[in-house]
Write a protein that holds these residues in place. Structure first.
Motif, short mmCIF file in Angstrom:
data_model
loop_
_atom_site.label_atom_id
_atom_site.label_comp_id
_atom_site.label_asym_id
_atom_site.label_seq_id
_atom_site.Cartn_x
_atom_site.Cartn_y
_atom_site.Cartn_z
N PHE A 55 -104.02 -61.22 66.35
CA PHE A 55 -104.45 -60.47 67.52
C PHE A 55 -104.16 -61.27 68.79
O PHE A 55 -103.70 -60.73 69.78
N THR A 56 -104.43 -62.56 68.74
CA THR A 56 -104.23 -63.42 69.91
C THR A 56 -102.79 -63.38 70.39
O THR A 56 -102.53 -63.15 71.58
N PHE A 57 -101.85 -63.60 69.50
CA PHE A 57 -100.46 -63.66 69.92
C PHE A 57 -99.87 -62.28 70.19
O PHE A 57 -99.25 -62.06 71.23
N GLU A 58 -100.07 -61.36 69.28
CA GLU A 58 -99.41 -60.05 69.39
C GLU A 58 -100.00 -59.16 70.47
O GLU A 58 -99.28 -58.34 71.04
N TYR A 59 -101.30 -59.29 70.74
CA TYR A 59 -101.95 -58.36 71.65
C TYR A 59 -102.42 -58.98 72.95
O TYR A 59 -102.83 -58.26 73.86
N PHE A 60 -102.38 -60.31 73.06
CA PHE A 60 -102.81 -60.92 74.32
C PHE A 60 -101.79 -61.89 74.90
O PHE A 60 -101.37 -61.72 76.03
N ILE A 61 -101.36 -62.88 74.14
CA ILE A 61 -100.46 -63.90 74.68
C ILE A 61 -99.10 -63.30 75.05
O ILE A 61 -98.67 -63.39 76.20
N TYR A 62 -98.39 -62.74 74.08
CA TYR A 62 -97.06 -62.18 74.36
C TYR A 62 -97.12 -61.11 75.45
O TYR A 62 -96.32 -61.15 76.39
N PRO A 63 -98.02 -60.14 75.36
CA PRO A 63 -98.09 -59.12 76.43
C PRO A 63 -98.44 -59.71 77.80
O PRO A 63 -97.89 -59.28 78.81
N SER A 64 -99.33 -60.70 77.84
CA SER A 64 -99.70 -61.30 79.12
C SER A 64 -98.51 -62.03 79.75
O SER A 64 -98.22 -61.86 80.94
N PHE A 65 -97.82 -62.82 78.95
CA PHE A 65 -96.66 -63.54 79.46
C PHE A 65 -95.55 -62.57 79.85
O PHE A 65 -94.82 -62.81 80.81
N CYS A 66 -95.44 -61.46 79.13
CA CYS A 66 -94.45 -60.45 79.47
C CYS A 66 -94.79 -59.80 80.81
O CYS A 66 -93.91 -59.52 81.62
N ALA A 67 -96.07 -59.55 81.05
CA ALA A 67 -96.49 -58.98 82.33
C ALA A 67 -96.18 -59.95 83.47
O ALA A 67 -95.65 -59.54 84.51
N ILE A 68 -96.50 -61.22 83.29
CA ILE A 68 -96.20 -62.23 84.30
C ILE A 68 -94.68 -62.30 84.51
O ILE A 68 -94.20 -62.37 85.65
N PHE A 69 -93.93 -62.25 83.42
CA PHE A 69 -92.47 -62.24 83.48
C PHE A 69 -91.97 -61.09 84.35
O PHE A 69 -91.15 -61.28 85.25
N ASN A 70 -92.45 -59.89 84.09
CA ASN A 70 -91.98 -58.72 84.83
C ASN A 70 -92.40 -58.72 86.29
O ASN A 70 -91.61 -58.35 87.16
N LEU A 71 -93.62 -59.10 86.57
CA LEU A 71 -94.10 -59.06 87.95
C LEU A 71 -93.45 -60.11 88.84
O LEU A 71 -93.37 -59.92 90.05
N ASN A 72 -92.99 -61.19 88.25
CA ASN A 72 -92.40 -62.27 89.04
C ASN A 72 -90.89 -62.38 88.84
O ASN A 72 -90.27 -63.37 89.22
N TYR A 73 -90.30 -61.34 88.26
CA TYR A 73 -88.88 -61.34 87.97
C TYR A 73 -88.07 -61.46 89.27
O TYR A 73 -88.35 -60.76 90.25
N PRO A 74 -87.07 -62.35 89.30
CA PRO A 74 -86.28 -62.55 90.53
C PRO A 74 -85.24 -61.43 90.73
O PRO A 74 -84.04 -61.64 90.64
N GLU A 75 -85.74 -60.25 91.03
CA GLU A 75 -84.92 -59.04 91.13
C GLU A 75 -83.75 -59.18 92.10
O GLU A 75 -82.65 -58.71 91.82
N LYS A 76 -83.98 -59.81 93.21
CA LYS A 76 -82.95 -59.88 94.25
C LYS A 76 -82.11 -61.15 94.18
O LYS A 76 -81.32 -61.42 95.08
N ARG A 77 -82.26 -61.92 93.14
CA ARG A 77 -81.48 -63.14 92.96
C ARG A 77 -80.23 -62.85 92.14
O ARG A 77 -80.11 -61.77 91.55
N ASN A 78 -79.33 -63.81 92.07
CA ASN A 78 -78.09 -63.58 91.34
C ASN A 78 -78.32 -63.58 89.83
O ASN A 78 -79.38 -63.97 89.35
N LYS A 79 -77.33 -63.14 89.10
CA LYS A 79 -77.44 -62.96 87.64
C LYS A 79 -77.72 -64.28 86.91
O LYS A 79 -78.41 -64.29 85.89
N VAL A 80 -77.19 -65.37 87.40
CA VAL A 80 -77.43 -66.68 86.76
C VAL A 80 -78.91 -67.03 86.84
O VAL A 80 -79.52 -67.45 85.84
N ILE A 81 -79.51 -66.86 88.00
CA ILE A 81 -80.95 -67.14 88.18
C ILE A 81 -81.76 -66.21 87.28
O ILE A 81 -82.72 -66.64 86.63
N GLN A 82 -81.39 -64.95 87.21
CA GLN A 82 -82.11 -64.00 86.36
C GLN A 82 -82.00 -64.40 84.88
O GLN A 82 -82.99 -64.34 84.15
N PHE A 83 -80.82 -64.82 84.47
CA PHE A 83 -80.62 -65.27 83.08
C PHE A 83 -81.46 -66.52 82.79
O PHE A 83 -82.11 -66.61 81.74
N LEU A 84 -81.46 -67.46 83.72
CA LEU A 84 -82.27 -68.68 83.55
C LEU A 84 -83.76 -68.35 83.51
O LEU A 84 -84.53 -68.98 82.78
#
Length: 163
Positions: free
Chosen positions: A70-99
């Motif tokens: 439950f910890t990993f599948e329903y809290f850790i991975y989804p939380s980190f994914c949310a942080i990932f999406n909200l802070n995604y460098p949308e306006k940066r170049n493809k190399v920065i996005q890949f990194l």
């Protein structure tokens, strides 16, 4: 309380602090959407992996509900994914996005490898770290597509305002 159970509580606390730190108050509904979507993905994948005997979670919460974590599948991975999406460098170049992808997926995979090696929270049976890296990368990519689709009007408005 066992060392492993204490680590589980610590992981919950650290992840909650990271959510508070990296999620603006006006984006909480975004986090909820992304987390629910990632939970949907990890529910299927997580159950499949443990039912096939590829991974075991010897120490976990909700032991009687199912064999996944439950910890990993329903809290850790989804939380980190949310942080990932909200802070995604949308306006940066493809190399920065890949990194950015590599950093986030590598961080979670690295944490999982450490947990597998030094705790009883997860045990690889017929699993390798690069399976986790690949599956996390793919599910983060899918969640990114879903997030951009779900909030397409907001993304289009931010692009218009930037011009």
């Amino acid at each position: 309380m066992s060392k492993d159970r204490g680590i589980l509580y610590g992981i919950w606390l650290i992840t909650a602090v990271l959510l508070v730190r990296f999620v603006p108050k006006n984006k909480i509904r975004h986090v909820i959407v992304v987390m629910f979507f990632k939970q949907f993905l990890t529910w299927f994948l997580g159950l499949w992996v443990v039912e096939k005997g590829l991974i075991k979670y010897p120490v976990r919460f909700m032991r009687k509900s199912n064999k996944s974590s439950f910890t990993f599948e329903y809290f850790i991975y989804p939380s980190f994914c949310a942080i990932f999406n909200l802070n995604y460098p949308e306006k940066r170049n493809k190399v920065i996005q890949f990194l950015y992808y590599l950093f986030h997926v590598g961080l979670i995979t690295g944490g999982e490898v450490l947990a597998e090696r030094y705790t009883n929270l997860i045990k690889y049976v017929k699993w390798k770290w690069y399976y986790s890296f690949l599956s996390l990368g793919i599910t983060n990519f899918i969640s990114r597509l879903f997030y951009k689709w779900f909030y397409k009007n907001e993304f289009e408005n931010s692009e218009t305002e930037g011009n």
